[in-house]
Design a protein around this motif. Sequence first.
Motif, PDB file in Angstrom:
ATOM      1  N   GLY A  37      -7.624   3.317  -2.297  1.00 17.24           N
ATOM      2  CA  GLY A  37      -7.249   4.370  -0.824  1.00 17.24           C
ATOM      3  C   GLY A  37      -7.466   6.360  -1.228  1.00 17.24           C
ATOM      4  O   GLY A  37      -8.897   6.098  -1.734  1.00 17.24           O
ATOM      5  N   ASN A  38      -7.442   6.698  -0.099  1.00 20.08           N
ATOM      6  CA  ASN A  38      -8.255   8.259  -0.677  1.00 20.08           C
ATOM      7  C   ASN A  38      -7.071   9.078  -1.664  1.00 20.08           C
ATOM      8  O   ASN A  38      -7.918  10.077  -2.578  1.00 20.08           O
ATOM      9  CB  ASN A  38      -7.982   9.079   0.780  1.00 20.08           C
ATOM     10  CG  ASN A  38      -6.580   8.909   1.512  1.00 20.08           C
ATOM     11  OD1 ASN A  38      -5.946   7.482   1.927  1.00 20.08           O
ATOM     12  ND2 ASN A  38      -5.940   9.409   2.170  1.00 20.08           N
ATOM     13  N   HIS A  39      -5.662   8.534  -1.668  1.00 25.33           N
ATOM     14  CA  HIS A  39      -4.864   9.387  -2.798  1.00 25.33           C
ATOM     15  C   HIS A  39      -5.676   9.364  -4.468  1.00 25.33           C
ATOM     16  O   HIS A  39      -5.487   9.290  -5.678  1.00 25.33           O
ATOM     17  CB  HIS A  39      -4.387   9.890  -2.791  1.00 25.33           C
ATOM     18  CG  HIS A  39      -3.516  10.682  -1.559  1.00 25.33           C
ATOM     19  ND1 HIS A  39      -2.304  11.308  -1.621  1.00 25.33           N
ATOM     20  CD2 HIS A  39      -3.375  10.331  -0.363  1.00 25.33           C
ATOM     21  CE1 HIS A  39      -2.165  11.939  -0.293  1.00 25.33           C
ATOM     22  NE2 HIS A  39      -2.857  11.299   0.230  1.00 25.33           N
ATOM     23  N   ASP A  40      -6.390   7.586  -4.485  1.00 29.01           N
ATOM     24  CA  ASP A  40      -6.427   7.141  -5.242  1.00 29.01           C
ATOM     25  C   ASP A  40      -8.004   6.090  -5.866  1.00 29.01           C
ATOM     26  O   ASP A  40      -8.470   5.922  -7.151  1.00 29.01           O
ATOM     27  CB  ASP A  40      -5.295   6.269  -6.388  1.00 29.01           C
ATOM     28  CG  ASP A  40      -4.995   4.864  -5.043  1.00 29.01           C
ATOM     29  OD1 ASP A  40      -6.035   5.059  -3.946  1.00 29.01           O
ATOM     30  OD2 ASP A  40      -4.560   4.089  -4.791  1.00 29.01           O
ATOM     31  N   SER A  45       1.032  -1.467  -0.136  1.00 30.05           N
ATOM     32  CA  SER A  45      -0.152  -0.157  -0.108  1.00 30.05           C
ATOM     33  C   SER A  45       0.696   1.333  -0.255  1.00 30.05           C
ATOM     34  O   SER A  45       1.555   1.718   0.393  1.00 30.05           O
ATOM     35  CB  SER A  45      -1.207   0.248   1.594  1.00 30.05           C
ATOM     36  OG  SER A  45      -0.382   0.515   2.359  1.00 30.05           O
ATOM     37  N   ASP A  46       0.026   2.107  -0.101  1.00 29.91           N
ATOM     38  CA  ASP A  46       0.689   4.028  -0.107  1.00 29.91           C
ATOM     39  C   ASP A  46       1.911   4.016  -0.527  1.00 29.91           C
ATOM     40  O   ASP A  46       3.148   4.127  -0.039  1.00 29.91           O
ATOM     41  CB  ASP A  46       1.093   4.176   1.355  1.00 29.91           C
ATOM     42  CG  ASP A  46       0.059   4.332   1.576  1.00 29.91           C
ATOM     43  OD1 ASP A  46      -1.009   5.042   2.288  1.00 29.91           O
ATOM     44  OD2 ASP A  46      -0.911   2.831   3.426  1.00 29.91           O
ATOM     45  N   VAL A  47       2.277   3.193  -1.624  1.00 30.76           N
ATOM     46  CA  VAL A  47       3.046   3.861  -3.113  1.00 30.76           C
ATOM     47  C   VAL A  47       3.790   4.929  -3.158  1.00 30.76           C
ATOM     48  O   VAL A  47       4.786   5.573  -3.610  1.00 30.76           O
ATOM     49  CB  VAL A  47       3.535   2.617  -3.766  1.00 30.76           C
ATOM     50  CG1 VAL A  47       4.334   2.575  -5.096  1.00 30.76           C
ATOM     51  CG2 VAL A  47       3.027   1.398  -3.601  1.00 30.76           C
ATOM     52  N   GLY A  90      -4.597   0.163  -1.681  1.00 33.02           N
ATOM     53  CA  GLY A  90      -4.284   1.952  -1.727  1.00 33.02           C
ATOM     54  C   GLY A  90      -3.701   2.520  -1.798  1.00 33.02           C
ATOM     55  O   GLY A  90      -2.320   2.732  -1.501  1.00 33.02           O
ATOM     56  N   ASP A  91      -4.080   4.030  -2.103  1.00 33.09           N
ATOM     57  CA  ASP A  91      -2.569   4.681  -2.139  1.00 33.09           C
ATOM     58  C   ASP A  91      -1.946   4.645  -2.820  1.00 33.09           C
ATOM     59  O   ASP A  91      -0.651   4.862  -2.482  1.00 33.09           O
ATOM     60  CB  ASP A  91      -1.861   5.275  -1.004  1.00 33.09           C
ATOM     61  CG  ASP A  91      -2.911   6.297   0.069  1.00 33.09           C
ATOM     62  OD1 ASP A  91      -4.658   6.921  -0.975  1.00 33.09           O
ATOM     63  OD2 ASP A  91      -3.275   6.725   0.562  1.00 33.09           O
ATOM     64  N   ILE A  92      -2.150   4.138  -4.369  1.00 35.76           N
ATOM     65  CA  ILE A  92      -0.935   3.003  -4.958  1.00 35.76           C
ATOM     66  C   ILE A  92      -0.329   4.529  -6.404  1.00 35.76           C
ATOM     67  O   ILE A  92       0.556   4.844  -6.282  1.00 35.76           O
ATOM     68  CB  ILE A  92      -1.292   2.476  -5.941  1.00 35.76           C
ATOM     69  CG1 ILE A  92      -1.669   0.432  -4.904  1.00 35.76           C
ATOM     70  CG2 ILE A  92      -0.163   2.041  -7.003  1.00 35.76           C
ATOM     71  CD1 ILE A  92      -0.597   0.566  -4.107  1.00 35.76           C
ATOM     72  N   ILE A 135      -9.073  -3.429   3.446  1.00 36.51           N
ATOM     73  CA  ILE A 135      -9.259  -1.953   3.512  1.00 36.51           C
ATOM     74  C   ILE A 135      -8.357  -0.839   3.205  1.00 36.51           C
ATOM     75  O   ILE A 135      -6.271  -1.535   4.017  1.00 36.51           O
ATOM     76  CB  ILE A 135     -10.157  -1.391   4.128  1.00 36.51           C
ATOM     77  CG1 ILE A 135      -9.610  -1.380   6.024  1.00 36.51           C
ATOM     78  CG2 ILE A 135     -11.491  -2.121   4.418  1.00 36.51           C
ATOM     79  CD1 ILE A 135     -10.171  -0.648   6.715  1.00 36.51           C
ATOM     80  N   HIS A 136      -8.213   0.251   2.674  1.00 35.59           N
ATOM     81  CA  HIS A 136      -7.382   0.997   2.978  1.00 35.59           C
ATOM     82  C   HIS A 136      -6.762   1.462   4.026  1.00 35.59           C
ATOM     83  O   HIS A 136      -5.222   1.191   5.140  1.00 35.59           O
ATOM     84  CB  HIS A 136      -6.664   2.386   1.739  1.00 35.59           C
ATOM     85  CG  HIS A 136      -5.983   3.234   1.679  1.00 35.59           C
ATOM     86  ND1 HIS A 136      -4.693   3.066   1.339  1.00 35.59           N
ATOM     87  CD2 HIS A 136      -5.884   4.643   2.669  1.00 35.59           C
ATOM     88  CE1 HIS A 136      -4.089   4.029   2.078  1.00 35.59           C
ATOM     89  NE2 HIS A 136      -4.648   4.966   2.419  1.00 35.59           N
ATOM     90  N   GLY A 137      -7.720   2.133   5.133  1.00 32.56           N
ATOM     91  CA  GLY A 137      -7.298   2.550   6.288  1.00 32.56           C
ATOM     92  C   GLY A 137      -7.951   3.736   6.539  1.00 32.56           C
ATOM     93  O   GLY A 137      -8.396   4.646   7.259  1.00 32.56           O
ATOM     94  N   GLY A 142      -3.616   0.131   5.454  1.00 32.13           N
ATOM     95  CA  GLY A 142      -2.109   0.581   5.349  1.00 32.13           C
ATOM     96  C   GLY A 142      -2.578   2.131   5.678  1.00 32.13           C
ATOM     97  O   GLY A 142      -2.742   1.685   6.762  1.00 32.13           O
ATOM     98  N   HIS A 143      -2.133   2.866   4.971  1.00 32.77           N
ATOM     99  CA  HIS A 143      -2.750   4.496   5.269  1.00 32.77           C
ATOM    100  C   HIS A 143      -1.896   5.359   6.281  1.00 32.77           C
ATOM    101  O   HIS A 143      -1.859   6.589   6.089  1.00 32.77           O
ATOM    102  CB  HIS A 143      -4.250   4.553   6.103  1.00 32.77           C
ATOM    103  CG  HIS A 143      -5.082   6.216   5.866  1.00 32.77           C
ATOM    104  ND1 HIS A 143      -4.805   6.817   4.547  1.00 32.77           N
ATOM    105  CD2 HIS A 143      -5.376   6.767   6.897  1.00 32.77           C
ATOM    106  CE1 HIS A 143      -5.250   8.052   5.238  1.00 32.77           C
ATOM    107  NE2 HIS A 143      -5.789   7.448   6.473  1.00 32.77           N
ATOM    108  N   THR A 144      -1.666   4.631   7.469  1.00 32.26           N
ATOM    109  CA  THR A 144      -0.946   5.272   8.669  1.00 32.26           C
ATOM    110  C   THR A 144       0.124   5.779   7.937  1.00 32.26           C
ATOM    111  O   THR A 144       1.469   6.306   8.502  1.00 32.26           O
ATOM    112  CB  THR A 144      -1.059   4.670   9.764  1.00 32.26           C
ATOM    113  OG1 THR A 144      -0.550   3.509   9.328  1.00 32.26           O
ATOM    114  CG2 THR A 144      -2.683   4.773  10.042  1.00 32.26           C
TER     115      THR A 144
HETATM  116 MN   LIG Z   1      -4.463   7.204   2.859  1.00 39.13          MN
END
Ligand SMILES: [Mn+2]
Length: 278
Positions: free
Chosen positions: A87-90, A6-8, A50-52, A125-127, A235-237
Amino acid sequence: MIVVVSDVHLAEAPPGEDPKVRRDDQKFVEFLDYIAENQLSSGGDLVLLGDIIDFWRRDFAKALMESDEVVSRLMSLSGVNIHYVVGNHDYYMLRLNKVLSTKFPFNTLDKTVQLSDGGKNFVFIHGYQLEVLSNPYYKSLTAYERFAEGLCLAGDDAGDAADKLWETIELSKSFLDGLRRLPTNVSGALRSMMHGPNERLEGAHKTGSTIEELSRSRARSIYLGMGKDDVLVFGHTHRPFYASKDGVVNTGSWKKNPCKDYSYVEIEDGQVVPKTFP
Ligand SMILES: [Mn+2]
């Protein structure tokens, strides 16, 4: 075998602007080559949690184009089921799927996916959902997702998506239609969403700890609709951890602050193994 990352935050800076972003993105291409040859060489599942790609800090089309190498690697992973959990960014990926559904390169694309391995059920879930629940003042997931999608489309290379989105909202209040509860200060809420995890999660309310407590809590059966023996993966955090007795693992991040490593998670025969890519 399930591989989760996650979070790349691919393409979070324009080319040539930040050598670290370039290095991290290149490292992710190497990672995809590596898992294609190793963990996933005879098939399996890859969960992109998420947030890839970072659509908040960049022009949407440019960020996609600059992620070309990653997309071509993903499309050539043979026999691997690819699950894209937004995620939130994608978040806007959810809409792209509606437009291009027939040949979308992912087997599933959603806000959540469940997979079983070694007789165990894993919920991904992304988180960001946990961050919304952890907010002491304002907990509307619908509003958060509306803002997250808006920020994906307002992103530009100057990096002021929050201000851009706020201008749009002021011109056309219909953006807020259907949202029953709003933060008292919408533009402030948008700006704080743009802050990095350290600033957001380590502030006065220690939201980061609440997120972790929530993720370990049995109450998640109710707020995430999980079975009692299911394992939660999020992920996310950007703070990797594994609490095996609570059945929860955080994938960390692709060396994005405050995560110091290229972290990811492997699941084999129902066992969770947190890993870092060399
Ligand atoms: Mn995020």
